[in-house]
Design a protein around this motif. Sequence first.
Motif, PDB file in Angstrom:
ATOM      1  N   ALA A 121       0.819  -1.227   0.000  1.00 28.92           N
ATOM      2  CA  ALA A 121       0.000   0.000   0.000  1.00 28.92           C
ATOM      3  C   ALA A 121       0.844   1.265   0.000  1.00 28.92           C
ATOM      4  N   SER A 122       2.178   1.119  -0.016  1.00 30.80           N
ATOM      5  CA  SER A 122       3.019   2.316   0.113  1.00 30.80           C
ATOM      6  C   SER A 122       3.175   3.072  -1.199  1.00 30.80           C
ATOM      7  N   SER A 123       2.800   2.468  -2.338  1.00 28.47           N
ATOM      8  CA  SER A 123       2.952   3.177  -3.621  1.00 28.47           C
ATOM      9  C   SER A 123       2.046   2.542  -4.674  1.00 28.47           C
ATOM     10  N   GLY A 124       2.028   3.165  -5.858  1.00 26.19           N
ATOM     11  CA  GLY A 124       1.401   2.591  -7.042  1.00 26.19           C
ATOM     12  C   GLY A 124      -0.052   2.190  -6.885  1.00 26.19           C
ATOM     13  N   ILE A 125      -0.366   0.989  -7.329  1.00 28.08           N
ATOM     14  CA  ILE A 125      -1.752   0.509  -7.374  1.00 28.08           C
ATOM     15  C   ILE A 125      -2.331   0.363  -5.965  1.00 28.08           C
ATOM     16  N   GLY A 126      -1.519  -0.141  -5.030  1.00 25.41           N
ATOM     17  CA  GLY A 126      -2.001  -0.323  -3.651  1.00 25.41           C
ATOM     18  C   GLY A 126      -2.387   1.005  -3.017  1.00 25.41           C
TER      19      GLY A 126
ATOM     20  N   ALA B 238       3.309  -2.521   4.027  1.00 23.78           N
ATOM     21  CA  ALA B 238       4.467  -2.508   3.118  1.00 23.78           C
ATOM     22  C   ALA B 238       5.684  -2.356   4.020  1.00 23.78           C
ATOM     23  N   ARG B 239       6.871  -2.213   3.414  1.00 23.40           N
ATOM     24  CA  ARG B 239       8.068  -2.067   4.255  1.00 23.40           C
ATOM     25  C   ARG B 239       8.394  -0.608   4.548  1.00 23.40           C
ATOM     26  N   ARG B 240       8.096   0.314   3.614  1.00 28.36           N
ATOM     27  CA  ARG B 240       8.505   1.722   3.792  1.00 28.36           C
ATOM     28  C   ARG B 240       7.477   2.489   4.625  1.00 28.36           C
ATOM     29  N   VAL B 241       7.837   2.690   5.910  1.00 29.80           N
ATOM     30  CA  VAL B 241       6.865   3.262   6.844  1.00 29.80           C
ATOM     31  C   VAL B 241       6.555   4.730   6.517  1.00 29.80           C
TER      32      VAL B 241
ATOM     33  N   MET C  44       5.347  -4.283   7.235  1.00 30.98           N
ATOM     34  CA  MET C  44       5.410  -5.732   7.022  1.00 30.98           C
ATOM     35  C   MET C  44       6.284  -6.070   5.822  1.00 30.98           C
ATOM     36  N   ASP C  45       7.182  -7.032   6.012  1.00 30.36           N
ATOM     37  CA  ASP C  45       7.909  -7.585   4.871  1.00 30.36           C
ATOM     38  C   ASP C  45       7.227  -8.904   4.521  1.00 30.36           C
ATOM     39  N   MET C  46       6.642  -8.953   3.332  1.00 25.54           N
ATOM     40  CA  MET C  46       5.896 -10.154   2.926  1.00 25.54           C
ATOM     41  C   MET C  46       6.760 -11.411   2.987  1.00 25.54           C
ATOM     42  N   LEU C  47       8.093 -11.226   2.823  1.00 27.73           N
ATOM     43  CA  LEU C  47       8.973 -12.396   2.742  1.00 27.73           C
ATOM     44  C   LEU C  47       9.230 -13.029   4.113  1.00 27.73           C
TER      45      LEU C  47
ATOM     46  N   ASN D 270      -4.158  -8.849  -1.721  1.00 30.11           N
ATOM     47  CA  ASN D 270      -2.760  -9.227  -1.957  1.00 30.11           C
ATOM     48  C   ASN D 270      -2.253  -8.442  -3.155  1.00 30.11           C
ATOM     49  N   ASN D 271      -1.582  -7.340  -2.870  1.00 33.56           N
ATOM     50  CA  ASN D 271      -1.142  -6.478  -3.967  1.00 33.56           C
ATOM     51  C   ASN D 271       0.385  -6.389  -4.083  1.00 33.56           C
ATOM     52  N   ALA D 272       1.108  -6.559  -2.957  1.00 40.36           N
ATOM     53  CA  ALA D 272       2.568  -6.423  -2.994  1.00 40.36           C
ATOM     54  C   ALA D 272       3.152  -7.386  -4.020  1.00 40.36           C
TER      55      ALA D 272
ATOM     56  N   THR E  14       9.429 -15.441 -15.799  1.00 42.05           N
ATOM     57  CA  THR E  14       9.163 -15.869 -14.421  1.00 42.05           C
ATOM     58  C   THR E  14       7.919 -15.162 -13.889  1.00 42.05           C
ATOM     59  N   TYR E  15       7.814 -13.871 -14.213  1.00 40.62           N
ATOM     60  CA  TYR E  15       6.675 -13.071 -13.746  1.00 40.62           C
ATOM     61  C   TYR E  15       5.367 -13.634 -14.323  1.00 40.62           C
ATOM     62  N   CYS E  16       5.357 -13.926 -15.637  1.00 36.37           N
ATOM     63  CA  CYS E  16       4.152 -14.520 -16.263  1.00 36.37           C
ATOM     64  C   CYS E  16       3.789 -15.813 -15.536  1.00 36.37           C
TER      65      CYS E  16
ATOM     66  N   PRO F 217      -0.408  -2.445 -18.522  1.00 33.53           N
ATOM     67  CA  PRO F 217       0.614  -1.476 -18.101  1.00 33.53           C
ATOM     68  C   PRO F 217       0.018  -0.282 -17.333  1.00 33.53           C
ATOM     69  N   ILE F 218       0.532  -0.034 -16.140  1.00 35.65           N
ATOM     70  CA  ILE F 218       0.043   1.041 -15.271  1.00 35.65           C
ATOM     71  C   ILE F 218       1.233   1.940 -14.923  1.00 35.65           C
ATOM     72  N   ALA F 219       0.960   3.234 -14.817  1.00 35.01           N
ATOM     73  CA  ALA F 219       2.049   4.201 -14.537  1.00 35.01           C
ATOM     74  C   ALA F 219       2.389   4.196 -13.050  1.00 35.01           C
ATOM     75  N   THR F 220       3.246   3.280 -12.656  1.00 34.80           N
ATOM     76  CA  THR F 220       3.736   3.229 -11.272  1.00 34.80           C
ATOM     77  C   THR F 220       5.269   3.157 -11.344  1.00 34.80           C
ATOM     78  N   ASN F 221       5.890   3.026 -10.178  1.00 35.43           N
ATOM     79  CA  ASN F 221       7.358   2.934 -10.157  1.00 35.43           C
ATOM     80  C   ASN F 221       7.846   1.497 -10.230  1.00 35.43           C
TER      81      ASN F 221
HETATM   82  N1  LIG Z   1       2.421  -1.362 -12.801  1.00 38.61           N
HETATM   83  C1  LIG Z   1       2.033  -2.260 -13.672  1.00 38.61           C
HETATM   84  O1  LIG Z   1       2.128  -2.041 -14.898  1.00 38.61           O
HETATM   85  C2  LIG Z   1       1.424  -3.554 -13.197  1.00 38.61           C
HETATM   86  C3  LIG Z   1       0.723  -4.335 -14.132  1.00 38.61           C
HETATM   87  C4  LIG Z   1       0.162  -5.528 -13.727  1.00 38.61           C
HETATM   88  C5  LIG Z   1       0.254  -5.943 -12.418  1.00 38.61           C
HETATM   89  N2  LIG Z   1       0.941  -5.181 -11.521  1.00 38.61           N
HETATM   90  C6  LIG Z   1       1.022  -5.671 -10.132  1.00 38.61           C
HETATM   91  O2  LIG Z   1       0.562  -4.666  -9.252  1.00 38.61           O
HETATM   92  C7  LIG Z   1       1.121  -4.878  -7.959  1.00 38.61           C
HETATM   93  C8  LIG Z   1       1.602  -3.555  -7.417  1.00 38.61           C
HETATM   94  O3  LIG Z   1       2.613  -3.058  -8.266  1.00 38.61           O
HETATM   95  P1  LIG Z   1       2.775  -1.504  -8.625  1.00 38.61           P
HETATM   96  O4  LIG Z   1       2.770  -1.399 -10.092  1.00 38.61           O
HETATM   97  O5  LIG Z   1       1.855  -0.691  -7.825  1.00 38.61           O
HETATM   98  O6  LIG Z   1       4.305  -1.268  -8.207  1.00 38.61           O
HETATM   99  P2  LIG Z   1       4.963  -0.488  -6.964  1.00 38.61           P
HETATM  100  O7  LIG Z   1       4.532   0.925  -6.940  1.00 38.61           O
HETATM  101  O8  LIG Z   1       6.412  -0.814  -7.050  1.00 38.61           O
HETATM  102  O9  LIG Z   1       4.312  -1.214  -5.701  1.00 38.61           O
HETATM  103  C9  LIG Z   1       4.780  -2.439  -5.196  1.00 38.61           C
HETATM  104  C10 LIG Z   1       4.359  -2.512  -3.751  1.00 38.61           C
HETATM  105  O10 LIG Z   1       4.761  -3.782  -3.235  1.00 38.61           O
HETATM  106  C11 LIG Z   1       5.434  -3.572  -2.004  1.00 38.61           C
HETATM  107  N3  LIG Z   1       6.430  -4.611  -1.762  1.00 38.61           N
HETATM  108  C12 LIG Z   1       7.423  -5.012  -2.594  1.00 38.61           C
HETATM  109  N4  LIG Z   1       8.162  -5.971  -1.995  1.00 38.61           N
HETATM  110  C13 LIG Z   1       7.624  -6.167  -0.760  1.00 38.61           C
HETATM  111  C14 LIG Z   1       7.945  -7.002   0.339  1.00 38.61           C
HETATM  112  N5  LIG Z   1       8.990  -7.850   0.321  1.00 38.61           N
HETATM  113  N6  LIG Z   1       7.157  -6.938   1.449  1.00 38.61           N
HETATM  114  C15 LIG Z   1       6.121  -6.090   1.506  1.00 38.61           C
HETATM  115  N7  LIG Z   1       5.764  -5.268   0.516  1.00 38.61           N
HETATM  116  C16 LIG Z   1       6.526  -5.313  -0.617  1.00 38.61           C
HETATM  117  C17 LIG Z   1       6.083  -2.192  -2.133  1.00 38.61           C
HETATM  118  O11 LIG Z   1       6.239  -1.600  -0.843  1.00 38.61           O
HETATM  119  P3  LIG Z   1       7.626  -1.420  -0.045  1.00 38.61           P
HETATM  120  O12 LIG Z   1       8.714  -1.255  -1.059  1.00 38.61           O
HETATM  121  O13 LIG Z   1       7.370  -0.193   0.790  1.00 38.61           O
HETATM  122  O14 LIG Z   1       7.742  -2.656   0.772  1.00 38.61           O
HETATM  123  C18 LIG Z   1       5.009  -1.432  -2.906  1.00 38.61           C
HETATM  124  O15 LIG Z   1       4.061  -0.888  -2.022  1.00 38.61           O
HETATM  125  C19 LIG Z   1       2.204  -5.941  -8.132  1.00 38.61           C
HETATM  126  O16 LIG Z   1       1.706  -7.178  -7.660  1.00 38.61           O
HETATM  127  C20 LIG Z   1       2.422  -5.995  -9.636  1.00 38.61           C
HETATM  128  O17 LIG Z   1       2.822  -7.273 -10.067  1.00 38.61           O
HETATM  129  C21 LIG Z   1       1.526  -3.990 -11.873  1.00 38.61           C
END
Ligand SMILES: NC(=O)c1ccc[n+]([C@@H]2O[C@H](COP(=O)([O-])OP(=O)(O)OC[C@H]3O[C@@H](n4cnc5c(N)ncnc54)[C@H](OP(=O)(O)O)[C@@H]3O)[C@@H](O)[C@H]2O)c1
Length: 321
Positions: free
Chosen positions: A54-59, A77-80, A108-111, A135-137, A202-204, A233-237
């Motif tokens: 939930a710290s960035s992007g879609i979450g 997420a990990r980044r408080v 929380m670290d999911m790992l 489950n978004n991380a 691997t991701y697929c 494709p979504i505009a995230t980091n």
């Molecule tokens: N952007 C796209 O084009 C796209 C397309 C299809 C699907 N997705 C999926 O959307 C989801 C979110 O991605 P996003 O695009 O929003 O990218 P993002 O901005 O990089 O977000 C990823 C999130 O996952 C968290 N995360 C990563 N590793 C973690 C760990 N070990 N423990 C806990 N949290 C962790 C990060 O938080 P911290 O770093 O703070 O822990 C961050 O909040 C992912 O599952 C990705 O596969 C993205």
Amino acid sequence: MAFLELLFIALVLYYFLYVVLWLVLDCNVALWYKSRFGVSLSSMRGQVVWITGASSGIGRALAISLARHGVRLVLSARRVSQLEEVQAECIAVARGLLAQKDVFILPMDMLQLEQHQSHLNKVLNHFERLDVLVNNAGRSQRANWADIEIEVDRDLFELDVFAVVHLTRHVVRYFLEQTGGRGHIAATSSVAGFGVVPFSATYCAAKHALNAYLRALKVEQPKLEVSIFSPGPIATNFLQEAFTGSQGEKVGLSTANQKRMTAERCGELFATAIANKMDFTWCGLFPVNAIAYCARNPTLTKILGQFMTEKTLNKIREGKM
Ligand SMILES: NC(=O)c1ccc[n+]([C@@H]2O[C@H](COP(=O)([O-])OP(=O)(O)OC[C@H]3O[C@@H](n4cnc5c(N)ncnc54)[C@H](OP(=O)(O)O)[C@@H]3O)[C@@H](O)[C@H]2O)c1
């Protein structure tokens, strides 16, 4: 005109219109319909939704969409410091519907699988209930198939599949023991979870595996709601953090200036899919939506394969078309 001829024309018109919608909409037709005429997000007011990543992007965008309607949140997420910013944004957009205690930060670290149960206990101690786990991380990947080290395959599956399955099992047990098996599990999958895109093998595979795990859960526990949401494709980091083929390496690129759906629109559509308890949905800008429809059908996939080279598919995925 004979009845059969009329029926034939009606069918042709129906399918023509349907295919036009694939081209003009930014999500599958059923999700678009629910976004206009379905259950409003306000129906979820007061429910507790736990969002990982939930710290960035879609979450983050999903959290803000739900907060606007008074949905209580657990942000993980990990980044408080980023989580604190999201918490402040959620409270601001809720316009009095949520107080600080209603948006709970759970670092929380999911790992760290051994911590999952105690994280769930903290959620239940705080809110005394949980309605939805999202489950978004996760992390994506860019790598040539032949160059991927097996350690990367394992690391990516550890985060995008096994950590998700492990946390979900704890939450499902809670639903089975405490709520008579009623509850809601959602996940951010990907169009790569039912189609196949180049340079992310691997991701697929991980997103395909996640989909299969969640579909199997639904078959065994029909009372549970299971929502698989698959963005294009979504505009995230996310390209900054994406895996390559070498262990420990990150892609480290920005998605700025690429043609991608905004995270805000994606978050809104995801929230709609959850509020309407939709089992399988996707989103993406043209031509991703149409490609997603084709990817769902083996015959159309074959036809599409005649026109789409690996280079074209990659250009679409990287927002260069
Ligand atoms: N952007 C796209 O084009 C796209 C397309 C299809 C699907 N997705 C999926 O959307 C989801 C979110 O991605 P996003 O695009 O929003 O990218 P993002 O901005 O990089 O977000 C990823 C999130 O996952 C968290 N995360 C990563 N590793 C973690 C760990 N070990 N423990 C806990 N949290 C962790 C990060 O938080 P911290 O770093 O703070 O822990 C961050 O909040 C992912 O599952 C990705 O596969 C993205």
